[in-house]
Design a protein around this motif. Sequence first.
Motif, PDB file in Angstrom:
ATOM      1  N   ASP A 179       6.501   6.497   0.204  1.00  0.00           N
ATOM      2  CA  ASP A 179       5.612   6.028  -0.855  1.00  0.00           C
ATOM      3  C   ASP A 179       6.288   6.101  -2.222  1.00  0.00           C
ATOM      4  O   ASP A 179       6.172   5.185  -3.036  1.00  0.00           O
ATOM      5  CB  ASP A 179       4.326   6.857  -0.865  1.00  0.00           C
ATOM      6  CG  ASP A 179       3.460   6.572   0.351  1.00  0.00           C
ATOM      7  OD1 ASP A 179       3.711   5.545   1.010  1.00  0.00           O
ATOM      8  OD2 ASP A 179       2.556   7.363   0.650  1.00  0.00           O
ATOM      9  N   ALA A 182       9.286   3.433  -2.248  1.00  0.00           N
ATOM     10  CA  ALA A 182       8.830   2.042  -2.179  1.00  0.00           C
ATOM     11  C   ALA A 182       8.197   1.613  -3.492  1.00  0.00           C
ATOM     12  O   ALA A 182       8.497   0.535  -4.020  1.00  0.00           O
ATOM     13  CB  ALA A 182       7.839   1.874  -1.022  1.00  0.00           C
ATOM     14  N   HIS A 183       7.314   2.453  -4.024  1.00  0.00           N
ATOM     15  CA  HIS A 183       6.646   2.071  -5.275  1.00  0.00           C
ATOM     16  C   HIS A 183       7.631   2.044  -6.441  1.00  0.00           C
ATOM     17  O   HIS A 183       7.699   1.046  -7.180  1.00  0.00           O
ATOM     18  CB  HIS A 183       5.522   3.055  -5.577  1.00  0.00           C
ATOM     19  CG  HIS A 183       4.808   2.757  -6.856  1.00  0.00           C
ATOM     20  ND1 HIS A 183       3.863   1.766  -6.956  1.00  0.00           N
ATOM     21  CD2 HIS A 183       4.935   3.295  -8.100  1.00  0.00           C
ATOM     22  CE1 HIS A 183       3.408   1.702  -8.202  1.00  0.00           C
ATOM     23  NE2 HIS A 183       4.041   2.631  -8.907  1.00  0.00           N
ATOM     24  N   SER A 184       8.394   3.103  -6.607  1.00  0.00           N
ATOM     25  CA  SER A 184       9.273   3.204  -7.773  1.00  0.00           C
ATOM     26  C   SER A 184      10.353   2.133  -7.754  1.00  0.00           C
ATOM     27  O   SER A 184      10.619   1.492  -8.782  1.00  0.00           O
ATOM     28  CB  SER A 184       9.912   4.600  -7.826  1.00  0.00           C
ATOM     29  OG  SER A 184       8.911   5.587  -7.928  1.00  0.00           O
ATOM     30  N   SER A 186      10.269  -0.754  -6.216  1.00  0.00           N
ATOM     31  CA  SER A 186       9.664  -2.070  -6.440  1.00  0.00           C
ATOM     32  C   SER A 186       9.424  -2.316  -7.921  1.00  0.00           C
ATOM     33  O   SER A 186       9.714  -3.399  -8.447  1.00  0.00           O
ATOM     34  CB  SER A 186       8.335  -2.176  -5.665  1.00  0.00           C
ATOM     35  OG  SER A 186       8.551  -2.061  -4.281  1.00  0.00           O
ATOM     36  N   SER A 254       2.975   0.047 -13.162  1.00  0.00           N
ATOM     37  CA  SER A 254       3.173  -1.101 -12.265  1.00  0.00           C
ATOM     38  C   SER A 254       3.700  -2.336 -12.974  1.00  0.00           C
ATOM     39  O   SER A 254       4.297  -3.219 -12.351  1.00  0.00           O
ATOM     40  CB  SER A 254       1.855  -1.439 -11.564  1.00  0.00           C
ATOM     41  OG  SER A 254       0.914  -1.935 -12.508  1.00  0.00           O
ATOM     42  N   GLN A 282      -1.142   4.169  -4.630  1.00  0.00           N
ATOM     43  CA  GLN A 282       0.256   3.873  -4.912  1.00  0.00           C
ATOM     44  C   GLN A 282       0.818   2.854  -3.934  1.00  0.00           C
ATOM     45  O   GLN A 282       1.500   1.893  -4.322  1.00  0.00           O
ATOM     46  CB  GLN A 282       1.070   5.164  -4.856  1.00  0.00           C
ATOM     47  CG  GLN A 282       2.521   4.999  -5.265  1.00  0.00           C
ATOM     48  CD  GLN A 282       3.269   6.318  -5.180  1.00  0.00           C
ATOM     49  OE1 GLN A 282       3.239   6.981  -4.151  1.00  0.00           O
ATOM     50  NE2 GLN A 282       3.912   6.701  -6.267  1.00  0.00           N
ATOM     51  N   GLU A 283       0.518   3.019  -2.656  1.00  0.00           N
ATOM     52  CA  GLU A 283       1.026   2.089  -1.647  1.00  0.00           C
ATOM     53  C   GLU A 283       0.398   0.709  -1.821  1.00  0.00           C
ATOM     54  O   GLU A 283       1.082  -0.320  -1.672  1.00  0.00           O
ATOM     55  CB  GLU A 283       0.751   2.633  -0.251  1.00  0.00           C
ATOM     56  CG  GLU A 283       1.253   1.739   0.877  1.00  0.00           C
ATOM     57  CD  GLU A 283       2.745   1.517   0.799  1.00  0.00           C
ATOM     58  OE1 GLU A 283       3.173   0.365   1.058  1.00  0.00           O
ATOM     59  OE2 GLU A 283       3.488   2.465   0.480  1.00  0.00           O
ATOM     60  N   THR A 286       2.051  -0.944  -4.650  1.00  0.00           N
ATOM     61  CA  THR A 286       3.395  -1.346  -4.250  1.00  0.00           C
ATOM     62  C   THR A 286       3.360  -2.666  -3.492  1.00  0.00           C
ATOM     63  O   THR A 286       4.196  -3.562  -3.719  1.00  0.00           O
ATOM     64  CB  THR A 286       4.028  -0.250  -3.368  1.00  0.00           C
ATOM     65  OG1 THR A 286       4.092   0.963  -4.106  1.00  0.00           O
ATOM     66  CG2 THR A 286       5.421  -0.645  -2.924  1.00  0.00           C
ATOM     67  N   ASN A 287       2.399  -2.815  -2.582  1.00  0.00           N
ATOM     68  CA  ASN A 287       2.274  -4.078  -1.849  1.00  0.00           C
ATOM     69  C   ASN A 287       1.951  -5.231  -2.794  1.00  0.00           C
ATOM     70  O   ASN A 287       2.441  -6.359  -2.616  1.00  0.00           O
ATOM     71  CB  ASN A 287       1.180  -3.946  -0.782  1.00  0.00           C
ATOM     72  CG  ASN A 287       1.607  -3.050   0.360  1.00  0.00           C
ATOM     73  OD1 ASN A 287       2.793  -2.805   0.552  1.00  0.00           O
ATOM     74  ND2 ASN A 287       0.643  -2.533   1.109  1.00  0.00           N
ATOM     75  N   LYS A 290       5.114  -6.213  -4.589  1.00  0.00           N
ATOM     76  CA  LYS A 290       6.064  -6.871  -3.696  1.00  0.00           C
ATOM     77  C   LYS A 290       5.666  -8.305  -3.366  1.00  0.00           C
ATOM     78  O   LYS A 290       6.509  -9.201  -3.298  1.00  0.00           O
ATOM     79  CB  LYS A 290       6.200  -6.073  -2.398  1.00  0.00           C
ATOM     80  CG  LYS A 290       7.009  -4.799  -2.506  1.00  0.00           C
ATOM     81  CD  LYS A 290       7.103  -4.140  -1.134  1.00  0.00           C
ATOM     82  CE  LYS A 290       7.958  -2.903  -1.170  1.00  0.00           C
ATOM     83  NZ  LYS A 290       8.052  -2.245   0.150  1.00  0.00           N
ATOM     84  N   SER A 328      11.257  -4.405   2.989  1.00  0.00           N
ATOM     85  CA  SER A 328      10.093  -3.592   3.345  1.00  0.00           C
ATOM     86  C   SER A 328      10.384  -2.824   4.614  1.00  0.00           C
ATOM     87  O   SER A 328      11.037  -3.336   5.538  1.00  0.00           O
ATOM     88  CB  SER A 328       8.862  -4.483   3.547  1.00  0.00           C
ATOM     89  OG  SER A 328       7.768  -3.725   4.006  1.00  0.00           O
TER      90      SER A 328
END
Length: 367
Positions: A179, A182-184, A186, A254, A282-283, A286-287, A290, A328
């Motif tokens: 998590d 992936a978030h950071s 992105s 974000s 957060q996830e 992130t999606n 993306k 991903s």
Amino acid sequence: MWVRRHRWTVDLPLYGVFLFLAPHWNGAGPYPVRMLPMLFLLPLLLRRRYPRTVAVLIIAGAVAVYSDEVWAYDRGRTELALAVVLFTLVKLRYRWFAGLTVFATVVLDVQWSTLWGPHTENPTLTMVATFPLHIAAWALGEFFRKREELTTEEKRRDDAQTRAAVAEERTRIARELHDVLAHSMSVIVLNAEGAKLARHRDPGAVDRTLDTIAHTGRDALAELRRLLEVLHAGQAVRSPQPTLAELRELVDQSGRDVTLDVTGDPGTLPASAALQAYRIVQEALTNMIKHAPADATGRVGVAYEPPEVRIEVTNTGGHSPPAPALPSSGRGLAGMRQRVEMYHGELTTGPLPGGGYRVRASLVVGP
């Protein structure tokens, strides 16, 4: 611990009993000769290390004692030594050898009763009087053997629980790492691409974007450092972890037009539940970063309605072309589902009718 490493100290009271059991005064022979059977008991010092050899030596010594009139009446000390040998064999799981020892003891008792029993008032009673001693020795051996097996089984079970806890912790950390990264990453990649496109039109936007990238990178490093400390040091360093109070910072980070709506009092949530809710948001963001177009807007809603926490993250479809696809892991939705299952909640995800996407989750945190 010292006693466990020097088990012979536990036998000191027993050796004292052997020492102060004086020889019987019947029969001929000087007192020092009567004390010679004590030498036959010396192998008992090694009974834990060489139990079968010691058993053979003690039985041989008993044969010598019961065959000589001078020593024959030192029977109490000899029978006690045979009982100690029997206890040791049973405790150390040499049951078949213990059975042979019982047979040899019975033969020796019959021999003693045959040779010296007529000189006693009741030969039969004299022969069977020592049987309870050997029965008790066998029973005590079984008891201590079972207790050791139980202790070993409990230790094995504790070790298995420890390994399971470690495996569960590693799974949790892997989920946290996914998590965080992936978030950071992105946010960093998409803001870097935006800065590259805007460097000629709006230099000020480039500076703001670079500040976002630097801030996101520092936060990611801080969280990764906390997680690595958990790997090395365990429970003591888990705090502080992100909470719902930090959602505003997460939304601003974000780089998208996202509104935040929090109702209820998330401060009363258990720390673990607050962390799971934070990671789900957060996830979901992130999606969005993306997969949604650059002009897509979003909304994050978190409602604390005891005994549940309801989370909804939506984004519009937007009109600009979608951003280049980012790599991903495919673990995002699976990770959210695992977090929801931990709190017996529900997770629904899918596209919206007018375009866009929605993630809706609930966590049950009360009775």
